[in-house]
Design a protein around this motif. Structure first.
Motif, PDB file in Angstrom:
ATOM      1  N   ILE A  94       0.844  -1.198   0.000  1.00 34.12           N
ATOM      2  CA  ILE A  94       0.000   0.000   0.000  1.00 34.12           C
ATOM      3  C   ILE A  94       0.877   1.244   0.000  1.00 34.12           C
ATOM      4  CG2 ILE A  94      -1.740   1.281   1.290  1.00 34.12           C
ATOM      5  CD1 ILE A  94      -2.697  -1.451   2.385  1.00 34.12           C
ATOM      6  N   ARG A  95       1.889   1.262   0.847  1.00 35.75           N
ATOM      7  CA  ARG A  95       2.779   2.421   0.930  1.00 35.75           C
ATOM      8  C   ARG A  95       3.614   2.567  -0.335  1.00 35.75           C
ATOM      9  NH1 ARG A  95       6.356   1.906   5.927  1.00 35.75           N
ATOM     10  NH2 ARG A  95       7.528   0.469   4.601  1.00 35.75           N
ATOM     11  N   ALA A  96       4.165   1.469  -0.828  1.00 38.16           N
ATOM     12  CA  ALA A  96       5.004   1.540  -2.020  1.00 38.16           C
ATOM     13  C   ALA A  96       4.209   1.995  -3.238  1.00 38.16           C
ATOM     14  CB  ALA A  96       5.632   0.173  -2.290  1.00 38.16           C
ATOM     15  N   ALA A  97       2.935   1.609  -3.289  1.00 31.15           N
ATOM     16  CA  ALA A  97       2.117   1.921  -4.456  1.00 31.15           C
ATOM     17  C   ALA A  97       1.809   3.407  -4.573  1.00 31.15           C
ATOM     18  CB  ALA A  97       0.813   1.127  -4.393  1.00 31.15           C
ATOM     19  N   LEU A  98       1.744   4.112  -3.450  1.00 35.02           N
ATOM     20  CA  LEU A  98       1.330   5.510  -3.477  1.00 35.02           C
ATOM     21  C   LEU A  98       2.198   6.364  -4.386  1.00 35.02           C
ATOM     22  CD1 LEU A  98       0.519   6.076   0.306  1.00 35.02           C
ATOM     23  CD2 LEU A  98      -1.106   5.762  -1.573  1.00 35.02           C
ATOM     24  N   SER A  99       3.487   6.092  -4.417  1.00 32.90           N
ATOM     25  CA  SER A  99       4.413   6.930  -5.192  1.00 32.90           C
ATOM     26  C   SER A  99       5.016   6.189  -6.377  1.00 32.90           C
ATOM     27  CB  SER A  99       5.530   7.449  -4.271  1.00 32.90           C
ATOM     28  OG  SER A  99       6.185   6.379  -3.616  1.00 32.90           O
ATOM     29  N   PHE A 100       4.476   5.012  -6.706  1.00 33.98           N
ATOM     30  CA  PHE A 100       5.100   4.191  -7.742  1.00 33.98           C
ATOM     31  C   PHE A 100       5.077   4.860  -9.112  1.00 33.98           C
ATOM     32  CE2 PHE A 100       5.255   0.550 -10.718  1.00 33.98           C
ATOM     33  CZ  PHE A 100       6.426  -0.043 -10.280  1.00 33.98           C
ATOM     34  N   SER A 101       4.032   5.613  -9.409  1.00 33.02           N
ATOM     35  CA  SER A 101       3.930   6.231 -10.731  1.00 33.02           C
ATOM     36  C   SER A 101       4.762   7.498 -10.853  1.00 33.02           C
ATOM     37  CB  SER A 101       2.466   6.552 -11.059  1.00 33.02           C
ATOM     38  OG  SER A 101       1.956   7.556 -10.200  1.00 33.02           O
ATOM     39  N   THR A 102       5.237   8.034  -9.730  1.00 35.64           N
ATOM     40  CA  THR A 102       6.013   9.276  -9.785  1.00 35.64           C
ATOM     41  C   THR A 102       7.488   9.058  -9.453  1.00 35.64           C
ATOM     42  OG1 THR A 102       5.423   9.766  -7.477  1.00 35.64           O
ATOM     43  CG2 THR A 102       4.009  10.690  -9.199  1.00 35.64           C
ATOM     44  N   GLU A 103       7.866   7.847  -9.064  1.00 34.83           N
ATOM     45  CA  GLU A 103       9.252   7.562  -8.726  1.00 34.83           C
ATOM     46  C   GLU A 103       9.994   6.951  -9.902  1.00 34.83           C
ATOM     47  OE1 GLU A 103       9.383   5.060  -5.334  1.00 34.83           O
ATOM     48  OE2 GLU A 103       8.565   6.554  -3.971  1.00 34.83           O
ATOM     49  N   VAL A 104      11.317   6.982  -9.817  1.00 36.60           N
ATOM     50  CA  VAL A 104      12.167   6.265 -10.762  1.00 36.60           C
ATOM     51  C   VAL A 104      12.389   4.871 -10.190  1.00 36.60           C
ATOM     52  CG1 VAL A 104      14.362   6.219 -11.987  1.00 36.60           C
ATOM     53  CG2 VAL A 104      13.267   8.414 -11.453  1.00 36.60           C
ATOM     54  N   ASN A 105      12.087   3.877 -10.986  1.00 34.12           N
ATOM     55  CA  ASN A 105      12.077   2.490 -10.522  1.00 34.12           C
ATOM     56  C   ASN A 105      13.397   1.817 -10.881  1.00 34.12           C
ATOM     57  OD1 ASN A 105      11.581  -0.221 -10.066  1.00 34.12           O
ATOM     58  ND2 ASN A 105       9.555  -0.184 -10.969  1.00 34.12           N
ATOM     59  N   TRP A 106      14.117   1.322  -9.871  1.00 38.92           N
ATOM     60  CA  TRP A 106      15.367   0.593 -10.111  1.00 38.92           C
ATOM     61  C   TRP A 106      15.181  -0.921  -9.989  1.00 38.92           C
ATOM     62  CZ3 TRP A 106      19.988   3.594  -7.456  1.00 38.92           C
ATOM     63  CH2 TRP A 106      20.254   4.754  -8.212  1.00 38.92           C
ATOM     64  N   ILE A 107      13.943  -1.385  -9.899  1.00 38.01           N
ATOM     65  CA  ILE A 107      13.694  -2.816  -9.791  1.00 38.01           C
ATOM     66  C   ILE A 107      14.255  -3.527 -11.012  1.00 38.01           C
ATOM     67  CG2 ILE A 107      11.912  -4.606  -9.740  1.00 38.01           C
ATOM     68  CD1 ILE A 107      10.142  -2.637  -8.219  1.00 38.01           C
ATOM     69  N   GLY A 108      15.078  -4.533 -10.782  1.00 36.96           N
ATOM     70  CA  GLY A 108      15.581  -5.367 -11.866  1.00 36.96           C
ATOM     71  C   GLY A 108      16.747  -4.798 -12.651  1.00 36.96           C
ATOM     72  N   ALA A 109      17.221  -3.614 -12.312  1.00 38.45           N
ATOM     73  CA  ALA A 109      18.370  -3.051 -13.025  1.00 38.45           C
ATOM     74  C   ALA A 109      19.618  -3.861 -12.665  1.00 38.45           C
ATOM     75  CB  ALA A 109      18.572  -1.589 -12.663  1.00 38.45           C
ATOM     76  N   PRO A 110      20.276  -4.509 -13.636  1.00 34.77           N
ATOM     77  CA  PRO A 110      21.415  -5.374 -13.315  1.00 34.77           C
ATOM     78  C   PRO A 110      22.709  -4.627 -13.048  1.00 34.77           C
ATOM     79  CG  PRO A 110      21.029  -5.409 -15.663  1.00 34.77           C
ATOM     80  CD  PRO A 110      19.942  -4.570 -15.071  1.00 34.77           C
ATOM     81  N   THR A 111      22.763  -3.367 -13.480  1.00 36.33           N
ATOM     82  CA  THR A 111      23.985  -2.585 -13.296  1.00 36.33           C
ATOM     83  C   THR A 111      23.629  -1.199 -12.789  1.00 36.33           C
ATOM     84  OG1 THR A 111      23.987  -1.665 -15.547  1.00 36.33           O
ATOM     85  CG2 THR A 111      25.089  -3.804 -15.218  1.00 36.33           C
ATOM     86  N   LEU A 112      24.577  -0.573 -12.113  1.00 35.70           N
ATOM     87  CA  LEU A 112      24.397   0.805 -11.685  1.00 35.70           C
ATOM     88  C   LEU A 112      24.300   1.717 -12.899  1.00 35.70           C
ATOM     89  CD1 LEU A 112      24.229   2.925  -9.467  1.00 35.70           C
ATOM     90  CD2 LEU A 112      26.740   2.916  -9.347  1.00 35.70           C
ATOM     91  N   ALA A 113      25.020   1.381 -13.950  1.00 36.02           N
ATOM     92  CA  ALA A 113      24.956   2.175 -15.178  1.00 36.02           C
ATOM     93  C   ALA A 113      23.533   2.228 -15.721  1.00 36.02           C
ATOM     94  CB  ALA A 113      25.911   1.600 -16.219  1.00 36.02           C
ATOM     95  N   GLU A 114      22.839   1.080 -15.716  1.00 37.24           N
ATOM     96  CA  GLU A 114      21.449   1.076 -16.192  1.00 37.24           C
ATOM     97  C   GLU A 114      20.550   1.865 -15.247  1.00 37.24           C
ATOM     98  OE1 GLU A 114      17.783  -2.051 -16.834  1.00 37.24           O
ATOM     99  OE2 GLU A 114      19.771  -2.627 -17.587  1.00 37.24           O
ATOM    100  N   ALA A 115      20.782   1.740 -13.944  1.00 40.87           N
ATOM    101  CA  ALA A 115      19.982   2.486 -12.978  1.00 40.87           C
ATOM    102  C   ALA A 115      20.133   3.986 -13.196  1.00 40.87           C
ATOM    103  CB  ALA A 115      20.401   2.101 -11.558  1.00 40.87           C
ATOM    104  N   LEU A 116      21.356   4.433 -13.406  1.00 40.53           N
ATOM    105  CA  LEU A 116      21.593   5.851 -13.684  1.00 40.53           C
ATOM    106  C   LEU A 116      20.969   6.256 -15.017  1.00 40.53           C
ATOM    107  CD1 LEU A 116      25.298   6.054 -12.472  1.00 40.53           C
ATOM    108  CD2 LEU A 116      23.309   7.132 -11.375  1.00 40.53           C
TER     109      LEU A 116
END
Length: 345
Positions: A94-116
């Protein structure tokens, strides 16, 4: 003669008992796959039929195709595996969902380069000055580089936006634009228990570390999504959970979840757009006032409130702040805890 009649009737009765599955067309069938039934033999079937949101039958592709009708949706699995939906027994959905559409999602990023790179892409689509926030959902071990981002890397990725990246409940890093927007120039401007990390020369690195309370309080200074964004985020986060094979969650409440924070969830539920079954609990938020809060919040909320998609499940994950992770509680702290527990029972 009579014996032949009884035999004929027996065959008619047997046929009648075996025809309902064939007489009723499936809404959806999945064929040519590996259906993991998780029955007592952990058997694998080739196909599956669904009717009215319930599993109708499993079997071979040929058997299940006999249940098709003119409106049956047929899914060819092409050898893929089907498993029962997973249920996460402790997820702050419930808490995570509130801002999910406005945040940058790093779920599943295999490298820091991809996250950046995701930060960089978000900066291209957001207006200059808009916050770019990564509030959890990642860890250092998922990155090939096996490290956290630096302030300089975040500035390079989004030079015109304030950026905030949080790791768990003990560390965060911001760009200079973020510090300016929050009016933080030194340790005195941070929530109690927080401190600026510094390099060997005593210069701030852009990182902030401290207690859970300090990091939570720091996050609370960030702009909150609008209600419409919270609703959109709830729908999007639930679909992300579906993508990961989840069909249900037990949400234990937790920090920063006041009654208003449940309204986006209730809106999605009332609109019948839930794609995840949610069982949720309530937690008192103000240390020392938990009992009063819980009594007020549950006054018109009976145990078991809800339906198959949303249901109230009682109190948790924390009954009182004083007893949370406290190995040596005082007698008065235990008494307050027992008071709430007995009332809830």
């Amino acid at each position: 003669m009579t014996r032949r009649i009884w035999i004929a009737l027996a065959f008619i009765l047997l046929a009648w008992r075996s025809t309902p599955a064939h007489a009723q067309n499936a809404d959806t069938i999945l064929v040519n796959g590996k259906v993991v039934t998780v029955d007592s033999q952990f058997s694998i079937r080739e196909a599956l039929a669904i009717q009215a949101d319930r599993i109708m039958a499993t079997g071979t592709t040929a058997e299940i195709k006999m249940l098709t009708g003119p409106r049956t949706h047929v899914v060819d699995l092409q050898g893929r595996t089907v498993i029962p939906g997973l249920i996460d027994s402790h997820l702050h959905a419930i808490r995570a969902a509130l801002s999910f559409s406005t945040e940058v999602n790093w779920i599943g990023a295999p490298t820091l380069a991809e996250a950046l790179g995701r930060i960089r892409q978000a900066a291209r689509t957001m207006k200059p000055g808009a916050w770019l926030i990564v509030a959890g959902g990642w860890n250092v071990q998922q990155f090939k580089e096996n490290r956290r981002p630096t302030q300089a890397e975040l500035v390079q990725a989004a030079p015109d936006n304030p950026v905030y990246v949080q790791l768990g409940y003990g560390w965060a890093v911001m760009t200079p634009a973020g510090f300016k927007a929050l009016g933080i120039t030194g340790d005195a401007d941070l929530p109690a228990g927080g401190r600026l990390e510094r390099d060997a020369n005593g210069r701030p690195t852009g990182a902030i570390s401290g207690s859970q309370g300090a990091i939570v309080a720091l996050f609370d200074r960030l702009p909150r999504p609008t209600f419409d964004q919270q609703v959109d985020g709830t729908k999007a986060f639930f679909r992300e959970l579906n993508r990961l094979a989840l069909t249900g969650v037990v949400d234990p409440g937790g920090n920063n979840l006041a009654p208003d924070d449940y309204q986006a969830l209730f809106t999605v539920w009332r609109e019948r757009q839930m794609t995840i079954r949610v069982v949720y609990a309530l937690c008192g938020q103000t240390p020392g006032s938990e009992f009063d809060e819980l009594q007020a919040w549950t006054a018109l909320l009976p145990m078991g409130f809800g339906d198959d998609m949303l249901r109230f499940n009682g109190l948790g994950e924390r009954i009182t702040a004083a007893m949370n992770n406290n190995d040596s509680p005082s007698e008065s702290e235990k008494d307050r805890y027992y008071q709430i527990a007995k009332w809830a029972a």
